[in-house]
Write an enzyme that holds these catalytic residues in place. Structure first.
Site, PDB file in Angstrom:
ATOM      1  N   GLY A 594       0.754  -1.113   0.038  1.00 47.31           N
ATOM      2  CA  GLY A 594      -0.052  -0.072  -0.049  1.00 47.31           C
ATOM      3  C   GLY A 594       0.615   1.210  -0.055  1.00 47.31           C
ATOM      4  N   PRO A 595       0.226   2.392  -0.194  1.00 49.65           N
ATOM      5  CA  PRO A 595       1.050   3.560  -0.144  1.00 49.65           C
ATOM      6  C   PRO A 595       1.212   4.029   1.262  1.00 49.65           C
ATOM      7  CG  PRO A 595      -1.451   4.075  -0.522  1.00 49.65           C
ATOM      8  CD  PRO A 595      -1.074   2.566  -0.633  1.00 49.65           C
ATOM      9  N   GLY A 596       2.113   5.111   1.337  1.00 48.00           N
ATOM     10  CA  GLY A 596       2.041   5.914   2.821  1.00 48.00           C
ATOM     11  C   GLY A 596       2.890   4.810   3.775  1.00 48.00           C
ATOM     12  N   CYS A 621       5.366  -5.966   1.488  1.00 47.90           N
ATOM     13  CA  CYS A 621       6.242  -4.472   1.363  1.00 47.90           C
ATOM     14  C   CYS A 621       5.585  -3.625   2.393  1.00 47.90           C
ATOM     15  CB  CYS A 621       5.561  -4.052  -0.025  1.00 47.90           C
ATOM     16  SG  CYS A 621       6.199  -2.593  -0.415  1.00 47.90           S
ATOM     17  N   GLN A 625       6.736  -3.608   6.431  1.00 43.20           N
ATOM     18  CA  GLN A 625       7.273  -2.316   7.367  1.00 43.20           C
ATOM     19  C   GLN A 625       6.363  -2.294   8.639  1.00 43.20           C
ATOM     20  OE1 GLN A 625       6.641   0.530   4.271  1.00 43.20           O
ATOM     21  NE2 GLN A 625       7.829  -0.602   3.035  1.00 43.20           N
ATOM     22  N   SER A 673       9.046   3.457  -1.092  1.00 45.32           N
ATOM     23  CA  SER A 673       9.794   4.729  -0.609  1.00 45.32           C
ATOM     24  C   SER A 673      10.421   4.331   0.972  1.00 45.32           C
ATOM     25  CB  SER A 673       8.949   5.689  -0.577  1.00 45.32           C
ATOM     26  OG  SER A 673       8.464   5.921  -1.856  1.00 45.32           O
ATOM     27  N   HIS A 716       7.506  -7.341  -4.086  1.00 47.26           N
ATOM     28  CA  HIS A 716       6.071  -7.845  -4.394  1.00 47.26           C
ATOM     29  C   HIS A 716       6.275  -9.155  -5.230  1.00 47.26           C
ATOM     30  CE1 HIS A 716       3.660  -3.904  -4.186  1.00 47.26           C
ATOM     31  NE2 HIS A 716       4.820  -3.603  -3.750  1.00 47.26           N
ATOM     32  N   GLU A 718       3.504 -10.845  -6.274  1.00 52.50           N
ATOM     33  CA  GLU A 718       2.766 -10.871  -7.346  1.00 52.50           C
ATOM     34  C   GLU A 718       3.101 -10.255  -8.562  1.00 52.50           C
ATOM     35  OE1 GLU A 718       1.932  -6.867  -5.585  1.00 52.50           O
ATOM     36  OE2 GLU A 718       2.433  -8.763  -4.678  1.00 52.50           O
TER      37      GLU A 718
END
Length: 752
Positions: A594-596, A621, A625, A673, A716, A718
């Site tokens: 996901g983002p953020g 991912c 984190q 990131s 990732h 996938e």
């Protein structure tokens, strides 16, 4: 345009033969039956199993029981009538031969002559090389007698052997030849089936010939005469010879490198042979077309128990247009080879490697320069040009780079001139050609016979379409001989080049082996009562998986990977309460990318709830984190984000990733990131890192806690960039979750 209804036409050849052609639509299945007929009777089938616009055509044609056969041994030429219909034509063909030399055999069934050696005192310029006396002088005379611009299909079909070049090039023989071996076999069919796959038509053309009478001989016609010529000798079983000695080709490469060092050669293409049994050439042809489609597929029964079956990737010479009006001459030299990848991504990586190779580029450049030189001998000044450069062609096992070259034939030359000036292609000999052919003769262990020659058609309308005899099996007495070679340069690696030759032979050798399975003695087969082992159950069969979606764009692919292994997947957006966990009661929880940052999604609270319920977890991912932060570790931010780019993962331990890839390394997709370092991880074993890493150390790519069944990956699985290992990672996670016991130690927020 091929007719969609029956049609009859008549034309007259230069030799005075009146040709009556009848065209009738037929079903394409006729060609399938024709293949079976060619196994037992003289004939040929030619097809194109692939199309590249502007290079190859999707054509398929065949014939059986030709009325005339033209064959040569060294400088001896024989024209033989194979049935009564051939006997009608033979006087005209025999008369054409007398313009070349006196006949030493002349009967109702056969006309034969020996083409004299060129006068040692005669002077020929290089531009006149193709007109020096040779067996092609006789072939040209036969074509002249039957020539007419009215029919694009009638002509001579068959095979041209490698040794024909020795009538033009001063190459001393070092390898013993069988005096009975033929150098050229061409058939004149009087019935041809032509399937035009672009126009979706299939037409059977039948021909009747009327020959004018001369002197006391009356006019003769083939009308009403039978077409059948009788069966050829059956395929016999013979001893299969041993293949080449391992390392023998590498030694030839080493000798070639010495010649490169001296400047004798720029490149050379020696070959060697492998052998296999072949009890049905027809079956082999059909299987080869299916398993290894190619622009030039062919199956010839040449009589005398001899067959040629091939799937050649390379055009030799194609000539189109009307004679004397600037005919187009084309070739497509192939040089530069790499194996196919495991999938489309692997293909793309190998193509990039192939196109980036200076050696492979040099190979093709030299081939193209020699080919342009060949055309310049017979083409209009300034007309020779490269119209396609280093284009990719993909086959069942190999990827090649190909150039496409054209020129305009000078009006005082014909298609045979174009054929002869290219003989033989630099891609099967080398450069300089004559010196390369001398090296081949000195270093190969057996004569090439048909390999490196050509197959195809010399049409009586002045056109020509021929392919090189590569990826070809020469079958005799039930044994197939498959010769392959590699283009050698000074920087060639001997062992690598030997491996390339074996790779090129692999498609044919495997197809031959599969074809023989059908004829295996039942006594050698597995016992009838043997029951195969049942296939293992899918890794996730009967399992329930909860996939937590952090507003990610890859979550559905990740869910699909889990479902492929038989598990039931429920996908829920982040923020779910503990009561939903109890209601769904999953066997495994997957935390999506996901983002953020993890804190944007309240991930600590969810992980606390999962720990309290002792549920196995896989983080991807962002999931990794969040798990690192939850256990008291630290995260950092990359100076430049990495989105949609590959990285090389190096495995250092654990069970989830161990054994994946070669030497515990595999490529994987990065979309992040945020990252962490091994020293910043608490409560987990770091099982994989990124090769190269960041300035302060290796970036963590995998973590595991065997006691809890929690694991995570930063990449990732996938993504298409995580080639070949993504599904296996999912399967291993499912199997691990299935094996977990009822008790475990779980971390709590901020604690180890």
């Amino acid at each position: 345009m091929k007719p969609s209804h029956e049609h009859t036409s008549t034309h007259r050849t230069r030799g005075g033969v009146t040709v009556h052609r009848h065209a009738a639509p037929c079903e394409p299945d006729v060609l399938t039956q024709l293949v079976q007929d060619v196994e037992h009777r003289r004939g040929g089938v030619l097809s194109s199993g692939m199309e590249y616009p502007g290079r190859y055509d999707r054509w398929h044609l065949g014939y059986v029981d030709p009325c005339v056969e033209v064959s040569t041994r060294d400088r001896d030429v024989t024209v033989e009538a194979l049935n009564e219909r051939g006997r009608v034509l033979l006087p005209v063909l025999a008369q054409a031969l007398t313009t070349v030399a006196p006949l030493h055999t002349s009967t109702e069934d056969r006309a034969a002559l020996t083409v004299p050696e060129p006068d040692p005192g005669a002077f020929f310029t290089e531009e006149e090389r193709s007109r020096r006396p040779s067996v092609f002088t006789a072939v040209r005379a036969l074509i002249e007698a039957m020539s007419s611009p009215q029919d694009p299909n009638l002509g001579l079909y068959g095979a041209f052997g490698y040794d024909l070049a020795f009538q033009f090039e001063p190459v001393e023989r070092h390898i013993a030849r069988d005096p009975g071996d033929r150098d050229l076999v061409l058939h004149l069919p009087d019935a041809i089936v032509v399937r035009d796959r672009k126009r979706e038509t299939c037409v059977r053309y039948t021909y009747e010939f009327t020959v004018p009478g001369e002197g006391t001989r009356a006019e003769a016609s083939t009308e009403g005469l039978a077409r059948h010529t009788g069966p050829t000798p059956p395929v016999r079983a013979a001893q299969v010879p041993a293949g080449p000695e391992p390392g023998s080709y590498a030694r030839v490469v080493a000798r070639a490198k010495e010649r490169f060092r001296r400047g004798d050669l720029f490149e050379v293409v020696p070959g060697h042979r492998n052998y296999a049994r072949c009890s049905s050439p027809a079956r082999f042809y059909e299987m080869l077309r299916e398993r290894n489609p190619a622009p030039y597929e062919f199956f010839f029964n040449l009589g005398a128990g001899e067959y040629l079956v091939g799937a050649s990737p390379e055009m030799f010479v194609r000539v189109s247009g009307r004679p004397g009006e600037g005919q187009r001459v084309e070739t497509c030299p192939i040089s530069g080879t790499i194996r196919r990848g495991e999938d489309a991504l692997g293909d793309a990586e190998n193509i990039q490697e192939l196109l980036s190779s200076d050696k492979e580029k040099s190979e093709l450049t030299m081939c193209t320069d020699v080919d342009r030189n060949d055309k310049s001998r017979v083409c209009e000044p300034g007309s020779v040009r490269v119209i396609g450069r280093r284009q990719i062609e993909m086959y069942s096992r190999l990827i090649h780079t190909v150039d496409h070259i054209e020129g305009t034939l000078r009006r005082d030359f014909d298609a045979l001139d174009a054929f002869l000036t290219h003989m033989w292609a630099v891609t099967v000999t080398g450069a300089p050609k004559t010196w390369a052919m001398r090296f081949i003769e000195q270093n190969e262990s057996s004569p090439r016979r048909w390999y490196g020659g050509a197959v195809g058609a010399l049409n009586f309308d002045g056109s020509m379409n021929t392919g090189l005899t590569l990826r070809t099996a020469h079958i005799r007495d039930g044994v197939a001989s498959v010769r392959t070679g590699a283009t050698l340069l000074y920087d060639s690696d001997p062992e690598a080049e030997e491996r390339e030759t074996l790779l090129k032979a692999r498609a044919l050798m495997e197809t031959l082996a599969l074809g023989e399975e059908a004829d295996r003695d039942p006594a050698q087969a597995a016992p009838a009562q043997a029951v195969p082992e049942p296939a293992p159950a899918p890794a996730g069969e009967g399992m329930r998986v909860l996939l937590v979606d952090h507003e990610d764009s890859f979550v559905n692919t990740l869910a699909d990977y889990v479902r492929r292994h038989g598990a039931e997947v429920t996908t829920v957006r982040y923020g779910l309460g503990p009561e939903l966990l109890d209601r769904l009661d999953p066997d495994l929880v997957v935390l999506s990318p996901g983002p953020g940052l993890p804190s944007d999604f309240g991930m600590n609270e969810l992980l606390d709830a999962l720990a309290a319920r002792e549920l196995p977890v896989l983080g991807v991912c962002l999931g990794l984190q969040g798990m690192v932060e939850h256990a008291g570790g630290e995260l950092r931010t990359l100076e430049e984000p990495v989105h949609g780019k590959p990285g090389q993962v190096r495995v250092s331990g654990g069970t989830l990733l161990s054994g994946l890839g070669e030497d515990e390394r595999f490529p994987a997709a990065r979309y992040h990131s945020t990252y962490t370092l091994p020293d910043l991880v608490k409560g987990y074993e770091v099982t994989a890192v990124l090769e190269g890493g960041a300035g302060e150390g290796p970036i963590v790519m995998g973590i595991e806690d065997p006691a809890t069944g929690w694991s995570a990956v930063q990449f990732h699985p996938e993504s298409i960039l995580t080639a070949g290992v993504g599904e296996e990672i999912v399967a291993r996670t499912l199997r691990s979750a299935r094996r977990r016991g009822p008790t475990a130690r779980f971390p709590t927020s901020g604690r180890v």
